[in-house]
Write an enzyme that holds these catalytic residues in place. Structure first.
Site, PDB file in Angstrom:
ATOM      1  N   ASP A 337       0.785  -1.215  -0.141  1.00  0.00           N
ATOM      2  CA  ASP A 337       0.051  -0.132  -0.063  1.00  0.00           C
ATOM      3  C   ASP A 337       0.781   1.434  -0.005  1.00  0.00           C
ATOM      4  O   ASP A 337       1.717   1.179   0.569  1.00  0.00           O
ATOM      5  CB  ASP A 337      -0.958   0.130   1.346  1.00  0.00           C
ATOM      6  CG  ASP A 337      -1.853   1.340   1.483  1.00  0.00           C
ATOM      7  OD1 ASP A 337      -2.765   1.226   0.503  1.00  0.00           O
ATOM      8  OD2 ASP A 337      -1.532   2.120   2.145  1.00  0.00           O
ATOM      9  N   GLU A 390       1.261  -0.474  -5.223  1.00  0.00           N
ATOM     10  CA  GLU A 390       0.053   0.496  -5.344  1.00  0.00           C
ATOM     11  C   GLU A 390       0.825   1.921  -5.734  1.00  0.00           C
ATOM     12  O   GLU A 390       1.035   2.624  -4.691  1.00  0.00           O
ATOM     13  CB  GLU A 390      -0.771   0.443  -4.360  1.00  0.00           C
ATOM     14  CG  GLU A 390      -1.979   1.481  -4.467  1.00  0.00           C
ATOM     15  CD  GLU A 390      -2.411   2.447  -3.198  1.00  0.00           C
ATOM     16  OE1 GLU A 390      -3.406   2.708  -3.237  1.00  0.00           O
ATOM     17  OE2 GLU A 390      -1.653   2.629  -2.305  1.00  0.00           O
TER      18      GLU A 390
END
Length: 670
Positions: A337, A390
């Site tokens: 993330d 990401e």
């Protein structure tokens, strides 16, 4: 030889990167030097990533007792407190060792019946700012008191270790990942928190039946605020106890592997919750122990703390975390993330409109090196690990090998694709859609860098935004989803929902992702319990009864999802890189292309359905329809006869009935 004299493979493949040869070689050199230094001091990178076997709670079989160790270099003193000593705040002090590490040993002779499985513990840390009760940083189990809502560490040492039966599963078989992004807590229909076991027993069979070959689990690492979707992590080594025990999570992963599904963990190493009581912020009384000190250590947009990737202890904490989840829980990889936030000091708040933005000024080189090391650790443990970045910036080399000038990820998320679909649905009338722009958006990605395409993920499902189904059908979904109810808005929505997903799946990447429930057009948004909604679970669930109801149209979207996935898998479309455009018809909004052995015909036009529609194909012969989104089982209008065999004419042209808002897939017969 100077850094700029060596031409890395990344630059050979992209001449536009030649002005940045020095920077890319520096990226390689930084990794090589740090790795060599770690190996010199620890023997190997994997031994360096063994901090969790030293720090935290570890049982010593030879000495027969528990060691508890904590890195807290600027603390004045540490005391272990818990139910084992009646929460006495001074009876069990830790001794300070070298390098800022403190330790205490609990001999079985004295503590065998006191420091036991499920014992609750905290550590009292005396610092320059006062004395505070903390949860040990390497704690592998953290629980919340239902009455006081206070969190505490919990010794986890069950009498029987979990018995894995997934030895036959191998990630190497999943070269074209089709990922089902999931949140265990909201995975059930009840207004409450779902469990690991419920997900394993009730949701995994649905995922398997549709043809997905991987699941991506959100919110695994412990987080104090449920509504953070798991992105404000407090305890990096603890699987969230909201959903069950560590054995329950292992049960889920083991069952997924038995079903042939890889399990990817949504790991958060980009920031940490700022909470003092639950997290590692100011653990030893300073703001710079794990994080950057001062303003540099605070993420203003996320209101969280930012790691200092230049400190060895921080590298060891995070790299050991990568190793821990792979080995202890058998995860098959990670979705990292916030990679954009990690790689740049501005955390992505800029327009990436020039290559300078990737290599000059604001790049956090220490964070880049950490990501390289994290990928290296993961690959040493699992050579076929699936690591997904990401990243919205488009950093060159993100998914290339380190020695080629890259950062080492397997895939990047194609984050521009869902943004594009939402922009189109919000701002453009159907008849104005630009088919050349649509095709270009799907196929525009860096050479030799693999992407995970998706039409929407959890980001688009959150309250404040809308899913594609809601953008298309909105409030009409509440009143007109009965099979017997004809409604033009619903018809359009169902037709475009299918087309958008298959267009994305067939062109957008080397992998594909769907968020739980969106495959059948789950209505409404996701909204976790919070003060603003009266702490309600009404929207933090999945309404499986809708897709199971034969009288509702949700089943049509679900049927199509399964058919398109299995067709794409069977024909290895995600693993096929060459796409041949056959026809771009702006007047009729029709896009025709060949990929692998399949010919895709997308007609996005609102009304133009054309009989005897001719287009050229590369091979003469007979063709049959493999998939037709207008079929009645997919909620279509049944205008096409799937049994028709199409023969090329003398000009190698096929003639078909090109129905509006329909996708047809053809394959040459033998």
């Amino acid at each position: 030889m100077q850094k700029e004299d060596i031409l890395p493979q990344l630059v050979k493949d992209d001449p536009w990167l030649e002005p940045y040869v020095y920077d890319i070689n520096e990226r390689i050199q930084n990794f090589n030097e740090l790795k060599a230094n770690i190996e010199k001091n620890y023997g190997s990178l994997l031994k360096f990533a063994d901090a969790h076997h030293y720090l935290g709670f570890n049982y010593d079989k030879k000495k027969k007792g528990w060691y508890y160790r904590e890195w807290a270099p600027m603390a004045y003193s540490l005391y272990l407190i818990g139910d084992f000593n009646g929460w006495n705040r001074t009876s069990h002090p830790l001794s300070k060792l070298d390098n800022g590490v403190w330790e205490i040993f609990f001999d079985d002779k004295t503590y065998k019946d006191l420091l036991v499985h499920e014992s609750l513990v905290k550590v009292l840390v005396a610092t320059q700012k006062g004395a505070f009760d903390k949860i040990p940083a390497y704690m592998t189990r953290v629980v919340q008191n239902e009455q006081t809502h206070d969190f505490a560490g919990q010794i986890w040492n069950p009498a029987k270790a979990f018995k894995w039966t997934d030895q036959s599963f191998n990630t190497s078989s999943i070269t074209e990942p089709i990922i089902y992004e999931s949140h265990v807590g909201m995975g059930q229909e009840k207004e409450g928190v779902g469990t690991y076991k419920e997900f394993a027993d009730k949701v995994l069979p649905r995922i398997k039946k549709l043809g997905y070959n991987a699941i991506q689990l959100m919110a695994v690492q412990e987080h104090p605020y449920y509504g953070s979707f798991g992105y404000h992590v407090s305890n990096f080594y603890a699987a969230s106890s909201r959903f069950g025990t560590p054995e329950d999570l292992k049960y889920l992963i083991n069952k997924a592997h038995k079903a042939g599904l890889a399990v990817i963990m949504d790991i958060v190493h980009s920031h940490s919750v700022k909470n003092l009581n639950e997290g590692i912020n100011e653990f030893d009384g300073t703001d710079y122990q794990y994080f950057h000190g001062g303003g540099k250590g605070h993420h203003s947009a996320w209101d969280s703390k930012l790691f200092n990737y230049g400190k060895w202890e921080v590298l060891q904490f995070l790299l050991s975390n990568v190793k821990f989840w792979l080995e202890e829980y058998h995860f098959d990889g990670f979705r990292f993330d916030g990679v954009t936030s990690m790689m740049y000091d501005h955390h992505g708040h800029t327009a990436f409109d020039h290559y300078d933005k990737y290599f000059k000024g604001d790049v956090d080189k220490e964070a880049v090196t950490y990501l390289q090391l994290a990928n290296e650790v993961a690959k040493e443990i699992k050579p076929d690990v699936i690591n997904i970045a990401e990243d919205v910036s488009g950093m060159p080399g993100l998914c290339r090998e380190v020695q080629e000038g890259g950062i080492g990820f397997t895939y990047r998320l194609a984050m521009g694709i869902p943004d594009y679909w939402i922009k189109l649905l919000k701002h453009e009338q159907d008849e104005n859609w630009n088919i050349h722009e649509m095709f270009g958006t799907m196929t525009n990605r860096r050479y030799k860098e693999k992407a995970i395409a998706y039409a929407e993920s959890h980001d688009q499902a959150l309250v404040g935004d809308k899913t594609i189904a809601f953008w298309l059908m909105d409030k009409e979904m509440y009143w007109h989803m009965q099979v017997s109810d004809d409604n033009m808005i619903i018809d359009r929505g169902i037709a475009l929902h299918k087309m958008i997903r298959l267009f994305t799946l067939s062109l957008g990447g080397e992998g594909y992702l769907n968020f739980i429930g969106n495959e059948f057009g789950h209505p409404e948004w996701v909204d976790f319990p919070r003060e603003g909604n009266g702490w309600s679970y009404k929207y933090a669930k999945r309404q499986w009864s809708l897709v199971d109801n034969e009288k509702l149209k949700y089943k049509f979207l679900n049927n199509f999802d399964g058919e398109m996935i299995n067709l794409i898998k069977k024909n290895h479309i995600l693993g096929t890189h060459e796409v041949q455009q056959l026809n771009m018809d702006e007047m009729n909004k029709t896009i025709i292309f060949k990929k692998g052995k399949l010919i895709f015909v997308f007609n996005f036009h609102p009304t133009n359905a054309i009989f005897d529609y001719k287009f050229w194909v590369p091979e003469k012969g007979k063709y049959k329809i493999l998939l037709n989104s207008d079929a009645p089982e997919f909620g279509g209008h049944d205008r096409i006869d799937n049994s028709t065999i199409f023969q090329t004419n003398e000009s190698d042209m096929l003639s078909i009935y090109n129905t509006n808002r329909t996708v047809q897939i053809f394959k040459k017969t033998k």
